[in-house]
Design a protein around this motif. Sequence first.
Motif, PDB file in Angstrom:
ATOM      1  N   VAL A  72      19.522  18.716 -30.459  1.00 37.75           N
ATOM      2  CA  VAL A  72      19.112  18.459 -29.158  1.00 37.75           C
ATOM      3  C   VAL A  72      20.206  17.561 -28.683  1.00 37.75           C
ATOM      4  O   VAL A  72      20.048  16.303 -28.910  1.00 37.75           O
ATOM      5  N   GLU A  73      21.339  17.670 -27.926  1.00 36.61           N
ATOM      6  CA  GLU A  73      22.364  16.509 -27.310  1.00 36.61           C
ATOM      7  C   GLU A  73      21.619  16.073 -26.268  1.00 36.61           C
ATOM      8  O   GLU A  73      20.577  16.338 -25.587  1.00 36.61           O
ATOM      9  N   PRO A  74      22.224  14.741 -25.724  1.00 38.43           N
ATOM     10  CA  PRO A  74      21.510  13.991 -24.834  1.00 38.43           C
ATOM     11  C   PRO A  74      21.362  14.648 -23.527  1.00 38.43           C
ATOM     12  O   PRO A  74      20.740  14.128 -22.722  1.00 38.43           O
ATOM     13  N   LYS A  75      22.212  15.373 -22.920  1.00 39.93           N
ATOM     14  CA  LYS A  75      22.254  15.966 -21.631  1.00 39.93           C
ATOM     15  C   LYS A  75      20.733  16.682 -21.488  1.00 39.93           C
ATOM     16  O   LYS A  75      20.487  17.591 -22.135  1.00 39.93           O
ATOM     17  N   GLY A  76      20.237  16.144 -20.545  1.00 38.99           N
ATOM     18  CA  GLY A  76      18.898  16.483 -19.729  1.00 38.99           C
ATOM     19  C   GLY A  76      17.616  16.369 -20.693  1.00 38.99           C
ATOM     20  O   GLY A  76      16.542  16.646 -20.316  1.00 38.99           O
ATOM     21  N   LEU A  77      17.869  15.517 -21.804  1.00 38.45           N
ATOM     22  CA  LEU A  77      16.940  15.107 -22.729  1.00 38.45           C
ATOM     23  C   LEU A  77      16.243  13.996 -22.071  1.00 38.45           C
ATOM     24  O   LEU A  77      16.827  12.802 -21.950  1.00 38.45           O
ATOM     25  N   LEU A  78      15.201  13.850 -22.536  1.00 40.76           N
ATOM     26  CA  LEU A  78      14.080  12.524 -22.533  1.00 40.76           C
ATOM     27  C   LEU A  78      13.635  12.326 -23.948  1.00 40.76           C
ATOM     28  O   LEU A  78      12.698  13.198 -24.527  1.00 40.76           O
ATOM     29  N   TYR A  79      14.025  11.407 -24.723  1.00 37.64           N
ATOM     30  CA  TYR A  79      13.812  11.256 -26.143  1.00 37.64           C
ATOM     31  C   TYR A  79      12.422  10.314 -26.258  1.00 37.64           C
ATOM     32  O   TYR A  79      12.452   9.064 -25.262  1.00 37.64           O
ATOM     33  N   VAL A  80      11.422  10.718 -26.725  1.00 37.87           N
ATOM     34  CA  VAL A  80      10.028   9.696 -26.759  1.00 37.87           C
ATOM     35  C   VAL A  80       9.834   9.328 -28.135  1.00 37.87           C
ATOM     36  O   VAL A  80       9.810   9.844 -29.302  1.00 37.87           O
ATOM     37  N   GLN A  81       9.947   7.996 -28.109  1.00 41.69           N
ATOM     38  CA  GLN A  81       9.542   7.298 -29.393  1.00 41.69           C
ATOM     39  C   GLN A  81       8.012   7.127 -29.803  1.00 41.69           C
ATOM     40  O   GLN A  81       7.434   7.392 -29.027  1.00 41.69           O
ATOM     41  N   GLN A  82       7.905   6.749 -30.917  1.00 37.31           N
ATOM     42  CA  GLN A  82       6.561   6.406 -31.315  1.00 37.31           C
ATOM     43  C   GLN A  82       5.749   5.650 -30.428  1.00 37.31           C
ATOM     44  O   GLN A  82       6.088   4.516 -29.957  1.00 37.31           O
ATOM     45  N   ARG A  83       4.162   5.890 -30.329  1.00 40.12           N
ATOM     46  CA  ARG A  83       3.619   5.295 -29.201  1.00 40.12           C
ATOM     47  C   ARG A  83       4.236   5.181 -27.754  1.00 40.12           C
ATOM     48  O   ARG A  83       4.008   4.392 -26.962  1.00 40.12           O
ATOM     49  N   GLU A  84       4.944   6.187 -27.518  1.00 40.60           N
ATOM     50  CA  GLU A  84       5.357   6.278 -25.900  1.00 40.60           C
ATOM     51  C   GLU A  84       4.718   7.999 -25.686  1.00 40.60           C
ATOM     52  O   GLU A  84       4.531   8.667 -26.487  1.00 40.60           O
ATOM     53  N   PHE A  85       4.863   8.182 -24.278  1.00 38.43           N
ATOM     54  CA  PHE A  85       4.626   9.493 -23.813  1.00 38.43           C
ATOM     55  C   PHE A  85       5.618   9.607 -22.400  1.00 38.43           C
ATOM     56  O   PHE A  85       5.734   8.726 -21.913  1.00 38.43           O
ATOM     57  N   ALA A  86       5.651  10.959 -22.087  1.00 42.79           N
ATOM     58  CA  ALA A  86       6.234  11.180 -21.028  1.00 42.79           C
ATOM     59  C   ALA A  86       6.127  12.503 -20.172  1.00 42.79           C
ATOM     60  O   ALA A  86       5.488  13.316 -21.397  1.00 42.79           O
ATOM     61  N   VAL A  87       5.659  12.592 -19.131  1.00 45.85           N
ATOM     62  CA  VAL A  87       5.412  13.654 -18.529  1.00 45.85           C
ATOM     63  C   VAL A  87       6.082  13.939 -17.371  1.00 45.85           C
ATOM     64  O   VAL A  87       6.729  13.342 -16.516  1.00 45.85           O
ATOM     65  N   THR A  88       6.349  15.349 -17.342  1.00 45.52           N
ATOM     66  CA  THR A  88       7.011  15.912 -15.948  1.00 45.52           C
ATOM     67  C   THR A  88       6.818  17.387 -15.770  1.00 45.52           C
ATOM     68  O   THR A  88       5.938  17.845 -16.340  1.00 45.52           O
ATOM     69  N   LEU A 104       6.865  -2.178 -33.330  1.00 42.41           N
ATOM     70  CA  LEU A 104       6.698  -2.842 -34.478  1.00 42.41           C
ATOM     71  C   LEU A 104       5.946  -4.093 -34.297  1.00 42.41           C
ATOM     72  O   LEU A 104       5.134  -4.756 -35.005  1.00 42.41           O
ATOM     73  N   THR A 105       5.860  -4.589 -32.957  1.00 42.95           N
ATOM     74  CA  THR A 105       4.989  -5.718 -32.457  1.00 42.95           C
ATOM     75  C   THR A 105       3.655  -5.522 -32.117  1.00 42.95           C
ATOM     76  O   THR A 105       2.873  -6.333 -31.578  1.00 42.95           O
ATOM     77  N   GLY A 106       3.157  -4.094 -32.221  1.00 37.99           N
ATOM     78  CA  GLY A 106       1.945  -3.864 -32.095  1.00 37.99           C
ATOM     79  C   GLY A 106       1.790  -3.032 -30.366  1.00 37.99           C
ATOM     80  O   GLY A 106       0.541  -3.419 -30.049  1.00 37.99           O
ATOM     81  N   ALA A 107       2.781  -2.363 -30.188  1.00 43.34           N
ATOM     82  CA  ALA A 107       2.339  -1.936 -28.547  1.00 43.34           C
ATOM     83  C   ALA A 107       1.331  -0.607 -28.503  1.00 43.34           C
ATOM     84  O   ALA A 107       0.974  -0.138 -29.711  1.00 43.34           O
ATOM     85  N   THR A 108       0.700  -0.621 -27.434  1.00 44.08           N
ATOM     86  CA  THR A 108      -0.096   0.313 -27.216  1.00 44.08           C
ATOM     87  C   THR A 108       0.463   1.538 -26.401  1.00 44.08           C
ATOM     88  O   THR A 108       1.732   1.273 -26.203  1.00 44.08           O
ATOM     89  N   LEU A 109       0.024   2.864 -26.593  1.00 39.75           N
ATOM     90  CA  LEU A 109       0.818   3.917 -26.022  1.00 39.75           C
ATOM     91  C   LEU A 109       1.445   3.604 -24.652  1.00 39.75           C
ATOM     92  O   LEU A 109       0.266   3.205 -23.636  1.00 39.75           O
ATOM     93  N   THR A 110       2.293   3.927 -24.480  1.00 39.34           N
ATOM     94  CA  THR A 110       2.999   3.353 -23.125  1.00 39.34           C
ATOM     95  C   THR A 110       3.783   4.711 -22.384  1.00 39.34           C
ATOM     96  O   THR A 110       4.340   5.595 -23.130  1.00 39.34           O
ATOM     97  N   ASN A 111       3.551   4.903 -21.094  1.00 37.77           N
ATOM     98  CA  ASN A 111       4.255   5.924 -20.272  1.00 37.77           C
ATOM     99  C   ASN A 111       5.619   5.434 -19.814  1.00 37.77           C
ATOM    100  O   ASN A 111       5.677   4.292 -19.244  1.00 37.77           O
ATOM    101  N   ILE A 112       6.774   6.041 -20.340  1.00 37.44           N
ATOM    102  CA  ILE A 112       8.217   5.579 -19.917  1.00 37.44           C
ATOM    103  C   ILE A 112       8.673   6.200 -18.932  1.00 37.44           C
ATOM    104  O   ILE A 112       9.829   6.028 -18.809  1.00 37.44           O
ATOM    105  N   TYR A 113       7.929   7.333 -18.047  1.00 40.68           N
ATOM    106  CA  TYR A 113       8.861   8.123 -17.099  1.00 40.68           C
ATOM    107  C   TYR A 113       7.974   8.307 -15.859  1.00 40.68           C
ATOM    108  O   TYR A 113       6.768   8.671 -16.047  1.00 40.68           O
ATOM    109  N   ASP A 114       8.632   8.039 -14.842  1.00 38.99           N
ATOM    110  CA  ASP A 114       8.378   8.287 -13.464  1.00 38.99           C
ATOM    111  C   ASP A 114       8.627   9.679 -13.012  1.00 38.99           C
ATOM    112  O   ASP A 114      10.097   9.523 -12.538  1.00 38.99           O
TER     113      ASP A 114
END
Length: 310
Positions: free
Chosen positions: A41-57, A209-219
Amino acid sequence: MPLLVNGERIDLARPTADMIRAHPHLEEKAKLLRSQPAQIVEPKGLLYVQQREFAVTTPKDSSVSILGSDDATTCHIVVLRHTGSGATCLTHCDGSDTEAEVSLIMSSVKSFSSTTGCGRLEVHLVGGFNDDRQLSQKLTNQLLRAFDLQPDDVHLVTFCVTELNDREEKDIHFPIIYGIAVNVKTAEIFPATFPEKGPDEDLRSAHVLTGATLTNIYDAKREQLHIGPYFWRPFPHVDFWLEQDDEQILQNLSTSPLAEPPHFVSHIRSTLTFLKEHPFPSHSLFPDKKPRIYKKNEEGLWEQVCSDKI
């Protein structure tokens, strides 16, 4: 309200193997998903989600058409979708606080679906394998239990986890699928890899790595990616870890050393180097305590925008 398969409540007191036998279509669907080659999957139109992240759209999003995540070994990737509104959430769970994380993603999808009378909530679980420490099985059970505790009916549609995502080679177990993507417009879910995992890949990894909780990264309303502000204390023994050879890092900083993708150690080294360079992110990264904000440009790639222009 319960977690349902074909309209029947799952009996969580029984082993997952019994559930699979009782609902053979889940195994068939997992087999079909496993048989597909991973798409790049190429970057165009992509929202990549890392560990302990979420995104909704939603399908109305003009910037993001694909949500995706990979590098899951014992972790599970969860897709929750409302069939009426098309609101879709993808998250990468590692078992740190599963019940709270499931409540969070449920709320996020429902916030886009409240005006839709028709439709239902569907969940897709992918990841894990038969690892020696049974961390995958534990996470599978946690996720099933957490969805079963929700006040809304949730329909389990895809179940390609742990024993259904396992392959064995020379007595060593590996996941078959390490990553998936979901097309927000069509609801298609497919195995995937991602050459680009940004923006701010090291910063986001450092947060985990420093102990994050689940984080919403997208508006989704503004179609903006928000990273931070994140704060951490100097990472303990960072110089010691950077001096270790690859095998030591693999054995000590992975939940499943034998099953990690080839780039695991270089990724960890890069994250540790970032933590060494930024022991106090409040000074060097977020002096104004505002997030880094990105929007998709005309080429469909993330581009940083100034906070004062928002």
